[in-house]
Write a protein that holds these residues in place. Structure first.
Motif, PDB file in Angstrom:
ATOM      1  N   GLY A 193      34.999  31.863  23.395  1.00 57.66           N
ATOM      2  CA  GLY A 193      33.594  32.482  23.043  1.00 57.66           C
ATOM      3  C   GLY A 193      32.603  32.616  23.863  1.00 57.66           C
ATOM      4  N   ARG A 194      32.723  32.458  25.234  1.00 56.64           N
ATOM      5  CA  ARG A 194      31.836  32.561  26.265  1.00 56.64           C
ATOM      6  C   ARG A 194      32.042  33.998  26.514  1.00 56.64           C
ATOM      7  NH1 ARG A 194      28.169  28.972  25.854  1.00 56.64           N
ATOM      8  NH2 ARG A 194      29.006  26.954  25.301  1.00 56.64           N
ATOM      9  N   THR A 195      30.730  34.535  27.129  1.00 51.88           N
ATOM     10  CA  THR A 195      30.724  35.983  27.714  1.00 51.88           C
ATOM     11  C   THR A 195      30.643  35.970  29.198  1.00 51.88           C
ATOM     12  OG1 THR A 195      29.822  36.693  25.487  1.00 51.88           O
ATOM     13  CG2 THR A 195      29.675  38.084  27.236  1.00 51.88           C
ATOM     14  N   ILE A 196      31.561  36.636  29.898  1.00 50.82           N
ATOM     15  CA  ILE A 196      31.296  36.723  31.366  1.00 50.82           C
ATOM     16  C   ILE A 196      31.128  38.292  31.610  1.00 50.82           C
ATOM     17  CG2 ILE A 196      32.428  35.976  33.326  1.00 50.82           C
ATOM     18  CD1 ILE A 196      32.850  33.638  31.697  1.00 50.82           C
ATOM     19  N   SER A 197      30.207  38.319  32.475  1.00 57.43           N
ATOM     20  CA  SER A 197      29.864  39.700  33.050  1.00 57.43           C
ATOM     21  C   SER A 197      30.678  39.726  34.248  1.00 57.43           C
ATOM     22  CB  SER A 197      28.502  40.012  33.234  1.00 57.43           C
ATOM     23  OG  SER A 197      28.233  41.226  33.776  1.00 57.43           O
ATOM     24  N   LEU A 198      31.634  40.589  34.482  1.00 55.99           N
ATOM     25  CA  LEU A 198      32.409  40.686  35.658  1.00 55.99           C
ATOM     26  C   LEU A 198      32.228  41.745  36.449  1.00 55.99           C
ATOM     27  CD1 LEU A 198      34.610  39.276  37.038  1.00 55.99           C
ATOM     28  CD2 LEU A 198      36.348  40.004  35.464  1.00 55.99           C
ATOM     29  N   GLN A 199      31.786  41.901  37.596  1.00 58.35           N
ATOM     30  CA  GLN A 199      31.430  42.895  38.571  1.00 58.35           C
ATOM     31  C   GLN A 199      32.263  43.172  39.667  1.00 58.35           C
ATOM     32  OE1 GLN A 199      28.057  42.419  41.271  1.00 58.35           O
ATOM     33  NE2 GLN A 199      27.157  44.445  40.777  1.00 58.35           N
ATOM     34  N   ALA A 243      27.828  49.878  36.767  1.00 56.79           N
ATOM     35  CA  ALA A 243      28.102  49.142  37.760  1.00 56.79           C
ATOM     36  C   ALA A 243      27.241  48.404  38.542  1.00 56.79           C
ATOM     37  CB  ALA A 243      28.904  49.904  38.919  1.00 56.79           C
ATOM     38  N   GLY A 244      26.012  49.096  38.559  1.00 56.37           N
ATOM     39  CA  GLY A 244      24.666  48.456  39.148  1.00 56.37           C
ATOM     40  C   GLY A 244      23.855  47.807  38.287  1.00 56.37           C
ATOM     41  N   LYS A 245      24.465  47.334  36.947  1.00 55.39           N
ATOM     42  CA  LYS A 245      23.634  46.701  35.995  1.00 55.39           C
ATOM     43  C   LYS A 245      24.292  45.591  35.406  1.00 55.39           C
ATOM     44  CE  LYS A 245      21.077  50.594  34.414  1.00 55.39           C
ATOM     45  NZ  LYS A 245      20.710  51.483  33.397  1.00 55.39           N
ATOM     46  N   ALA A 246      25.605  45.089  36.177  1.00 53.44           N
ATOM     47  CA  ALA A 246      26.261  43.942  35.587  1.00 53.44           C
ATOM     48  C   ALA A 246      25.191  42.674  35.443  1.00 53.44           C
ATOM     49  CB  ALA A 246      27.543  43.737  36.574  1.00 53.44           C
ATOM     50  N   ALA A 258      32.484  41.813  43.659  1.00 50.15           N
ATOM     51  CA  ALA A 258      32.469  43.220  44.492  1.00 50.15           C
ATOM     52  C   ALA A 258      32.157  43.238  45.929  1.00 50.15           C
ATOM     53  CB  ALA A 258      32.022  44.177  43.656  1.00 50.15           C
ATOM     54  N   LEU A 259      30.745  43.380  46.014  1.00 53.88           N
ATOM     55  CA  LEU A 259      30.132  43.142  47.473  1.00 53.88           C
ATOM     56  C   LEU A 259      29.457  42.058  47.645  1.00 53.88           C
ATOM     57  CD1 LEU A 259      29.426  47.142  47.694  1.00 53.88           C
ATOM     58  CD2 LEU A 259      31.404  46.017  48.420  1.00 53.88           C
ATOM     59  N   GLY A 278      31.165  33.505  41.299  1.00 55.82           N
ATOM     60  CA  GLY A 278      32.050  34.834  41.370  1.00 55.82           C
ATOM     61  C   GLY A 278      32.826  34.766  42.804  1.00 55.82           C
ATOM     62  N   ALA A 279      33.629  35.692  42.898  1.00 51.68           N
ATOM     63  CA  ALA A 279      34.363  35.670  44.333  1.00 51.68           C
ATOM     64  C   ALA A 279      33.869  36.244  45.616  1.00 51.68           C
ATOM     65  CB  ALA A 279      35.813  36.523  44.014  1.00 51.68           C
ATOM     66  N   ALA A 280      32.724  37.035  45.362  1.00 50.44           N
ATOM     67  CA  ALA A 280      32.060  38.045  46.532  1.00 50.44           C
ATOM     68  C   ALA A 280      31.717  36.987  47.484  1.00 50.44           C
ATOM     69  CB  ALA A 280      31.141  38.942  45.950  1.00 50.44           C
ATOM     70  N   ASN A 281      31.907  37.616  48.904  1.00 51.99           N
ATOM     71  CA  ASN A 281      31.405  36.601  49.735  1.00 51.99           C
ATOM     72  C   ASN A 281      29.994  37.084  50.266  1.00 51.99           C
ATOM     73  OD1 ASN A 281      33.761  35.092  51.114  1.00 51.99           O
ATOM     74  ND2 ASN A 281      34.432  37.185  51.878  1.00 51.99           N
ATOM     75  N   ASN A 282      29.285  36.156  50.652  1.00 52.73           N
ATOM     76  CA  ASN A 282      27.857  36.379  51.160  1.00 52.73           C
ATOM     77  C   ASN A 282      27.027  36.766  50.000  1.00 52.73           C
ATOM     78  OD1 ASN A 282      28.604  35.506  53.781  1.00 52.73           O
ATOM     79  ND2 ASN A 282      29.344  37.514  54.381  1.00 52.73           N
ATOM     80  N   GLN A 283      26.965  36.137  49.094  1.00 50.06           N
ATOM     81  CA  GLN A 283      26.194  36.716  47.648  1.00 50.06           C
ATOM     82  C   GLN A 283      24.826  36.607  47.961  1.00 50.06           C
ATOM     83  OE1 GLN A 283      27.867  35.051  44.131  1.00 50.06           O
ATOM     84  NE2 GLN A 283      29.944  34.872  44.936  1.00 50.06           N
ATOM     85  N   LEU A 284      24.363  35.521  48.614  1.00 45.74           N
ATOM     86  CA  LEU A 284      23.037  35.320  48.814  1.00 45.74           C
ATOM     87  C   LEU A 284      22.369  36.560  50.116  1.00 45.74           C
ATOM     88  CD1 LEU A 284      22.535  31.686  48.845  1.00 45.74           C
ATOM     89  CD2 LEU A 284      22.095  33.116  46.873  1.00 45.74           C
TER      90      LEU A 284
END
Ligand code: NAD
Length: 368
Positions: A193-199, A243-246, A258-259, A278-284
């Motif tokens: 029931g949880r919603t995940i936005s996956l980019q 894509a740009g609005k996830a 993603a990036l 999420g998995a992306a590297n260097n998110q901040l």
């Protein structure tokens, strides 16, 4: 340090005399206590490589080799120094008895990569006698690593030493990390029931999507590659978002896969989900964005803690297997994140600061 690199590499070395560096490597802002930085060149193949060994207090320095068409030598040095330090923290936090290092090869992987160049890189690694262990990274494939490994015993992720593609293990780590974040925020780790936005539905994102779907989560997916989006819609009944609005999706979790640098001044104010994991590297984009997330009450799973599954699979796998040991260590990413979230809440600190603290404590205890 900003001497332009002209092609071809071999002529560059033989006929160009780059201007004096603007400052020494020791004064570089990313130097921060590196133990050893090696500049390697091979006359025959034209190899130009920089191998940065940041910290070996926990063990030999493990980190991938990146081949990139750097515009200047300075850019290559910066990347090697920054990435090797990042590996020290990642390996320490993942509980691996390994230090941090990274190699870069200067050149365009599409035009400059030859078997001779890869073999010459392997020789450079071998000369370090095991202080640095290499693996694949951007611009270097599993096949390339086989050639590197023909010249050195200190290459991982090859057919002889590994479990193959690390992405499924990265995805598993992100999956248990999302569960830990959901448990911390909502009091139960159930994803039903949880919603995940996956980019990003690449090597990691698509496997993660399947795991989340199988666990009962609703998915909102985005990718610039339309066929991947269509596949996720067909296989997982996923909803879609541009894509740009996830980050703007109404969701419980925003999972950037993603990036890098996706968490910045523009995106953070618009994030609707109370969790970013999420998995992306260097998110901040910058360190201060970790504080910005905290100020908005968003729980952030530090990228290098949650995406360590891949490096764990490379480090722990043994010739011919070791899959159970790898899975156990990857599953522990959930406990590491719970620990980070609890300590961050108790000390009223951003989670990325606490992750660094825990890694530094482990390094300091090894040094004693
Ligand atoms: P990948 O290249 O296979 O997938 C990336 C996906 O993102 C692609 O499908 C691409 O089309 C999509 N994409 C690119 N720009 C986008 C955008 N603006 N919006 C939406 N989608 C976009 O990469 P991967 O191996 O799946 O890795 C994903 C991320 O996780 C990267 O940041 C990578 O550095 C990081 N990571 C991967 C691993 C691993 O084991 N593969 C390990 C640690 C970290």
């Amino acid at each position: 340090m900003n001497a332009p690199i002209k092609r071809p590499l071999k002529q560059h070395i033989e006929h160009n005399h780059p201007a004096a560096p603007e400052r020494s490597v020791f004064d570089h802002r990313e130097f921060k206590g590196h133990e050893q930085v090696v500049f390697g060149h091979d006359r025959e193949s034209g190899l130009l490589t920089i191998i940065a060994i940041h910290d070996t207090r926990l063990g030999p320095a493990l980190g991938g080799c990146r081949m990139w068409d750097y515009a200047t030598t300075g850019e290559a040095v910066t990347d090697a120094l920054r990435l090797s330090r990042g590996m020290t923290y990642k390996n320490a936090l993942a509980g691996l008895d390994l230090g941090g290092g990274k190699a870069v090869i200067i050149g365009d992987p599409r035009h400059d990569k030859t078997a001779g160049l890869l073999a010459a890189f392997g020789e450079q690694v071998e000369r370090l006698a095991g202080r640095y262990i290499t693996a694949e990274d951007v611009g270097i494939s599993a096949e390339d690593m086989e050639i590197v490994a023909s010249e050195t015993r200190h290459a991982r992720g090859t057919r002889a030493t590994g479990l193959g593609d690390p992405s499924p293990y990265t995805a598993l780590g992100v999956f248990v990390g999302i569960k830990a974040a959901v448990a911390h925020r909502f009091g139960s780790d159930k994803l039903n029931g949880r919603t995940i936005s996956l980019q990003g539905l690449g090597h990691v994102g698509m496997i993660l999507a399947r795991m989340l779907h199988d666990a009962g989560a609703r998915l909102i997916v985005s990718d610039i590659h339309q066929p991947s989006v269509e596949r996720a819609v067909a296989e997982f009944g996923a909803a879609t978002i541009e894509a740009g609005k996830a980050h703007k999706a109404e969701a419980d979790v925003f999972a950037p896969c993603a990036l890098g640098a996706g968490l910045n001044d523009v995106t953070i104010p618009a994030i609707k989900a109370p969790i970013v994991a999420g998995a992306a590297n260097n998110q901040l984009a910058e360190d201060r964005h970790g504080q910005m997330l905290k100020d908005r009450g968003i729980l952030y799973a530090p990228d290098y803690a949650i995406n360590a599954g891949g490096v764990i699979s490379i480090a722990v796998a043994k010739p011919g297997g070791g899959e159970m040991a790898v899975r156990d260590k990857v599953m522990a990413i959930g406990q590491t994140l719970s620990h980070i979230f609890e300590r961050a809440a108790a000390l009223d600190l951003p989670t990325h600061v606490v992750a660094d603290q825990i890694a530094e404590e482990r390094l300091a205890s090894a040094g004693r």
